[in-house]
Scaffold this motif. Structure first.
Motif, mmCIF file in Angstrom:
data_model
loop_
_atom_site.group_PDB
_atom_site.id
_atom_site.type_symbol
_atom_site.label_atom_id
_atom_site.label_comp_id
_atom_site.label_asym_id
_atom_site.label_seq_id
_atom_site.Cartn_x
_atom_site.Cartn_y
_atom_site.Cartn_z
ATOM 1 N N ARG A 1 0.841 -1.213 0.000
ATOM 2 C CA ARG A 1 0.000 0.000 0.000
ATOM 3 C C ARG A 1 0.873 1.259 0.000
ATOM 4 N NH1 ARG A 1 -5.184 1.037 0.880
ATOM 5 N NH2 ARG A 1 -5.594 -1.085 1.483
ATOM 6 N N LYS A 2 1.909 1.268 0.829
ATOM 7 C CA LYS A 2 2.806 2.423 0.916
ATOM 8 C C LYS A 2 3.518 2.643 -0.414
ATOM 9 C CE LYS A 2 5.247 5.273 3.775
ATOM 10 N NZ LYS A 2 4.845 5.921 4.993
ATOM 11 N N SER A 3 4.016 1.571 -1.003
ATOM 12 C CA SER A 3 4.759 1.721 -2.256
ATOM 13 C C SER A 3 3.846 2.188 -3.392
ATOM 14 C CB SER A 3 5.483 0.421 -2.631
ATOM 15 O OG SER A 3 4.559 -0.618 -2.825
ATOM 16 N N ILE A 4 2.617 1.691 -3.421
ATOM 17 C CA ILE A 4 1.670 2.146 -4.453
ATOM 18 C C ILE A 4 1.320 3.614 -4.231
ATOM 19 C CG2 ILE A 4 -0.684 1.882 -5.337
ATOM 20 C CD1 ILE A 4 -0.405 -1.139 -4.828
ATOM 21 N N LEU A 5 1.063 3.981 -2.981
ATOM 22 C CA LEU A 5 0.753 5.385 -2.687
ATOM 23 C C LEU A 5 1.923 6.300 -3.047
ATOM 24 C CD1 LEU A 5 -1.204 5.095 0.691
ATOM 25 C CD2 LEU A 5 -2.137 5.688 -1.561
ATOM 26 N N LEU A 6 3.146 5.859 -2.793
ATOM 27 C CA LEU A 6 4.320 6.653 -3.162
ATOM 28 C C LEU A 6 4.415 6.815 -4.681
ATOM 29 C CD1 LEU A 6 6.969 5.349 -0.611
ATOM 30 C CD2 LEU A 6 6.131 7.704 -0.818
ATOM 31 N N ALA A 7 4.122 5.744 -5.406
ATOM 32 C CA ALA A 7 4.163 5.818 -6.876
ATOM 33 C C ALA A 7 3.070 6.758 -7.401
ATOM 34 C CB ALA A 7 4.008 4.425 -7.473
ATOM 35 N N ILE A 8 1.877 6.686 -6.801
ATOM 36 C CA ILE A 8 0.787 7.589 -7.195
ATOM 37 C C ILE A 8 1.176 9.035 -6.873
ATOM 38 C CG2 ILE A 8 -1.578 8.292 -6.631
ATOM 39 C CD1 ILE A 8 -2.253 5.280 -6.352
ATOM 40 N N ALA A 9 1.789 9.226 -5.713
ATOM 41 C CA ALA A 9 2.227 10.569 -5.320
ATOM 42 C C ALA A 9 3.260 11.116 -6.307
ATOM 43 C CB ALA A 9 2.792 10.549 -3.903
ATOM 44 N N ALA A 10 4.169 10.262 -6.749
ATOM 45 C CA ALA A 10 5.187 10.695 -7.720
ATOM 46 C C ALA A 10 4.515 11.111 -9.030
ATOM 47 C CB ALA A 10 6.197 9.580 -7.950
ATOM 48 N N LYS A 11 3.536 10.301 -9.483
ATOM 49 C CA LYS A 11 2.787 10.673 -10.696
ATOM 50 C C LYS A 11 2.042 11.987 -10.492
ATOM 51 C CE LYS A 11 1.764 6.402 -13.178
ATOM 52 N NZ LYS A 11 0.674 5.605 -13.749
ATOM 53 N N PHE A 12 1.506 12.165 -9.295
ATOM 54 C CA PHE A 12 0.787 13.399 -8.971
ATOM 55 C C PHE A 12 1.734 14.593 -9.072
ATOM 56 C CE2 PHE A 12 -0.816 16.604 -6.013
ATOM 57 C CZ PHE A 12 -2.160 16.673 -6.355
ATOM 58 N N GLU A 13 2.935 14.453 -8.517
ATOM 59 C CA GLU A 13 3.923 15.537 -8.561
ATOM 60 C C GLU A 13 4.342 15.857 -9.988
ATOM 61 O OE1 GLU A 13 5.040 17.649 -6.221
ATOM 62 O OE2 GLU A 13 3.565 16.712 -4.919
ATOM 63 N N GLU A 14 4.392 14.839 -10.848
ATOM 64 C CA GLU A 14 4.765 15.040 -12.255
ATOM 65 C C GLU A 14 3.586 15.538 -13.084
ATOM 66 O OE1 GLU A 14 5.960 11.112 -13.297
ATOM 67 O OE2 GLU A 14 7.809 11.207 -12.110
ATOM 68 N N ARG A 15 2.435 15.665 -12.441
ATOM 69 C CA ARG A 15 1.179 16.060 -13.093
ATOM 70 C C ARG A 15 0.728 15.025 -14.138
ATOM 71 N NH1 ARG A 15 -0.697 21.333 -11.988
ATOM 72 N NH2 ARG A 15 0.782 22.454 -10.704
#
Length: 187
Positions: free
Chosen positions: A75-89
């Motif tokens: 869950r943490k790793s998926i959320l981190l990956a989603i957060a990275a995509k969010f930061e990259e827009r």
């Protein structure tokens, strides 16, 4: 007498002369040398008088927000990956896309002015979401915002409005014709 002159204490003119002659640093050092024990108290009082800077901390970015929550494993790793995509827009690139995403999950009426605050609300939803949903979100760029579907959604809304307006017009016409018939029958 000006307002400035009224606000000065009797000590002010003397202090101005001393500070102009010797400078702040020399005056403070001499006061410290003479009144060592009292100087700490005076120094603290001076610190309190200094104007404080406004809080200029930047809001945490999406990755930092995910790191701050207590989740573990996949869950943490998926959320981190989603957060990275969010930061990259690459995921929810605009405020409106974040609002639309939250609205699709039943959260409406939230007001936020920046993506960082929007992500905080989004994170509350995502950390409770089933792992399969998180994997789906991560695996696809399916929700890069309403932009791809916006014309279709607007067309559906417009059609719904047109139907409602048409139904109202029919109801109004029926009521008007019933009144005319009723009036004719009374005559």
């Amino acid at each position: 007498m000006s307002t400035e002159e009224k606000s000065k204490t009797p000590l002010a003119p003397l202090m101005e002369v001393v500070v102009r002659s010797w400078g702040w640093k020399a005056v403070i050092e001499e006061l410290q040398r003479i009144y060592v024990s009292d100087f700490e108290v005076a120094s603290n009082e001076l610190q309190e008088l200094k104007p404080r800077r406004a809080d200029t901390r930047k809001p945490k970015n999406a990755v930092q927000q995910v790191n701050d929550i207590e989740v573990a494993g996949e869950r943490k790793s998926i959320l981190l990956a989603i957060a990275a995509k969010f930061e990259e827009r690459a995921f929810l690139p605009s405020l409106s896309s974040i609002r639309e995403f939250l609205a699709m999950r039943g959260l409406v009426g939230f007001s936020f002015r920046d993506r960082s605050t929007g992500f905080r609300l989004l994170l509350d939803v995502l950390k409770e979401a089933p792992l399969d949903d998180l994997r789906d979100l991560l695996g696809s760029a399916a929700f890069s915002g309403p932009s791809r579907l916006a014309p279709l959604a607007e067309a559906i809304r417009a059609a719904g409005r047109a139907r409602r307006d048409e139904a109202r017009n029919l109801d109004d016409t029926e009521h008007a014709s019933n009144r005319v018939i009723k009036n004719e029958n009374e005559d």
